[in-house]
Design an enzyme around this catalytic site. Sequence first.
Site, PDB file in Angstrom:
ATOM      1  N   LYS A  46      33.170   2.348 -40.252  1.00 20.07           N
ATOM      2  CA  LYS A  46      32.623   1.260 -41.076  1.00 20.07           C
ATOM      3  C   LYS A  46      32.411   1.705 -42.530  1.00 20.07           C
ATOM      4  CE  LYS A  46      30.695  -1.503 -38.218  1.00 20.07           C
ATOM      5  NZ  LYS A  46      29.764  -2.076 -37.271  1.00 20.07           N
ATOM      6  N   LYS A  73      34.367  -0.778 -44.922  1.00 19.34           N
ATOM      7  CA  LYS A  73      33.535  -1.694 -45.730  1.00 19.34           C
ATOM      8  C   LYS A  73      33.372  -1.197 -47.166  1.00 19.34           C
ATOM      9  CE  LYS A  73      31.392  -4.032 -42.019  1.00 19.34           C
ATOM     10  NZ  LYS A  73      30.862  -5.368 -41.840  1.00 19.34           N
ATOM     11  N   ASN A  87      21.306 -14.129 -33.269  1.00 19.28           N
ATOM     12  CA  ASN A  87      21.153 -12.843 -32.568  1.00 19.28           C
ATOM     13  C   ASN A  87      19.679 -12.447 -32.565  1.00 19.28           C
ATOM     14  OD1 ASN A  87      20.594 -11.236 -35.043  1.00 19.28           O
ATOM     15  ND2 ASN A  87      22.629 -11.978 -35.557  1.00 19.28           N
ATOM     16  N   PHE A  99      24.562  -1.247 -42.550  1.00 15.77           N
ATOM     17  CA  PHE A  99      23.994  -0.839 -41.269  1.00 15.77           C
ATOM     18  C   PHE A  99      25.059  -0.974 -40.190  1.00 15.77           C
ATOM     19  CE2 PHE A  99      19.335  -0.175 -41.409  1.00 15.77           C
ATOM     20  CZ  PHE A  99      19.176  -0.300 -42.783  1.00 15.77           C
ATOM     21  N   ASP A 132      29.081 -12.801 -37.264  1.00 16.83           N
ATOM     22  CA  ASP A 132      30.465 -12.622 -37.724  1.00 16.83           C
ATOM     23  C   ASP A 132      31.215 -13.946 -37.730  1.00 16.83           C
ATOM     24  OD1 ASP A 132      30.318  -9.887 -38.143  1.00 16.83           O
ATOM     25  OD2 ASP A 132      30.506  -9.505 -35.991  1.00 16.83           O
TER      26      ASP A 132
HETATM   27  O1  C5P Z   1      30.791  -5.453 -39.042  1.00 10.11           O
HETATM   28  P1  C5P Z   1      29.360  -5.299 -38.691  1.00 10.11           P
HETATM   29  O2  C5P Z   1      28.657  -6.604 -38.513  1.00 10.11           O
HETATM   30  O3  C5P Z   1      29.077  -4.355 -37.581  1.00 10.11           O
HETATM   31  O4  C5P Z   1      28.767  -4.587 -39.987  1.00 10.11           O
HETATM   32  C1  C5P Z   1      27.406  -4.394 -40.183  1.00 10.11           C
HETATM   33  C2  C5P Z   1      27.084  -4.264 -41.637  1.00 10.11           C
HETATM   34  O5  C5P Z   1      27.802  -5.214 -42.421  1.00 10.11           O
HETATM   35  C3  C5P Z   1      25.637  -4.590 -41.901  1.00 10.11           C
HETATM   36  O6  C5P Z   1      25.232  -3.853 -43.027  1.00 10.11           O
HETATM   37  C4  C5P Z   1      25.661  -6.082 -42.183  1.00 10.11           C
HETATM   38  O7  C5P Z   1      24.534  -6.494 -42.931  1.00 10.11           O
HETATM   39  C5  C5P Z   1      26.945  -6.231 -42.950  1.00 10.11           C
HETATM   40  N1  C5P Z   1      27.615  -7.508 -42.740  1.00 10.11           N
HETATM   41  C6  C5P Z   1      27.716  -8.395 -43.794  1.00 10.11           C
HETATM   42  N2  C5P Z   1      28.365  -9.587 -43.615  1.00 10.11           N
HETATM   43  C7  C5P Z   1      28.901  -9.908 -42.426  1.00 10.11           C
HETATM   44  C8  C5P Z   1      28.784  -9.026 -41.342  1.00 10.11           C
HETATM   45  C9  C5P Z   1      28.128  -7.833 -41.533  1.00 10.11           C
HETATM   46  O8  C5P Z   1      27.232  -8.096 -44.882  1.00 10.11           O
HETATM   47  N3  C5P Z   1      29.509 -11.058 -42.277  1.00 10.11           N
END
Ligand code: C5P
Length: 423
Positions: free
Chosen positions: A366, A370, A236, A352, A305
């Site tokens: 989130k 999370k 990305n 984030f 992801d």
């Molecule tokens: O689910 P999303 O990618 O939008 O979530 C963003 C947050 O989750 C960010 O803080 C990112 O660093 C963290 N993240 C993570 N591991 C992943 C995906 C996102 O720690 N596989």
Amino acid sequence: MGNSHDSRDTIHLQNVEGASNSSGTQENAAIKKTVLVGVTGGIAAYKSCVLVRDLQKQGFRVKVAMTEHATNFVDPLTFRSLTHEQVAVGLFDDPEDPIHHISLADEADLFCVAPCTANFLAKLAYGIADDLLSTTALAMTCPIVIAPAMNIHMYENPATQHNMQVVSSRGIHIVEAGSGYLACGYTGKGRMAEPEEITSAIVSILNTPQDYQGKRVLITAGPTHEPIDPVRFISNRSSGKMGFALARCAHARGAEVTLVTGPSQLSDPAGVHVIRVETAEQMFDACDQNFEACDFAIFAAAVSDMRPARIHDHKMKKNNPEDDLSEIHLVENPDILKTLALKCTHQKTIGFAAETNNVLENARRKLDSKHADMIVANQVSETKTFGANNDEAWLITHNGETHIPETSKDNLANKILDAALKL
Ligand code: C5P
């Protein structure tokens, strides 16, 4: 008082003019911070005399070291008279101190190179140590400030611009040159910043609160690369700037910082333990190993992801019937934040949420899904967030929401760190 920039010393702001005689100076020396002013060979060296005076007025003990070339512009005696201290020029000048560059570096709480010539900037960028001042610079562990001064074409030269980026990414503070009439006859950018401006930058750096002293901060940054075959990957647009700014600022505030970063062009911030990884799985492993010991974990990385289920061991070809380029089967990556937040004992976790739509709504969701203590939400657009130097954000906690209007990523990093301490 060597390296006392790590301590909680307050800066002595009394005017020390006229107190340079006697026991007053001796007593104050115990609590005064030492600024080493490095003077290099440019005509702006005459302004360094005023800089020395201004710094003294702010209550600092000021020492001066010069390059040989600088002594053609200002005699060392001038600085010696102003500072009442020996002025260092040659590596082997001081028979009493055979390793003068180390003692100079050790006693400085801040090193300020003003004026900083294009040559000295290049030496800083490449770690060249071929005279007293550049050798001292390499031995510095305290904050470094430079005030470049040169002809406009030298300033704009891509080599100089590149060197400025290199030193800045390592945490060296640059007080940018101003525009105006230059001694070479040109008018444009290249004039050394005024002593007042340099002094105010120094005061603000040395005033940085040490409120993260004794705290360990784990930070993720940058994108991840998820390989498809030996030459292709899924990734990305993340540059890593936000995570690196957080690492720099947390370190400046006294934290012990571990930065786990995916592929990024940025150089390691000074004083930060940097672990460079490629994939989300590698990032997860590095974070998992460092999570238990940390007090704050800030997940600024843009983790992919998904990753390809299979990594081909050869470069896939469109005319090879076994390589179906039209379909890549993906599997989910571990969610680092979510997994580690569930393992929390005392750690505070900050995530984030970079969103294109319904920013706040998605970020609030989130925060719960999370199990984070805070979510920093940003709106992604073509010019914002990824790769930008500035950003606007909302800090969302279980107790409320704070809007941070667009500001530099360094300022934003400090606001996030302020909020994290209140969690
Ligand atoms: O689910 P999303 O990618 O939008 O979530 C963003 C947050 O989750 C960010 O803080 C990112 O660093 C963290 N993240 C993570 N591991 C992943 C995906 C996102 O720690 N596989």
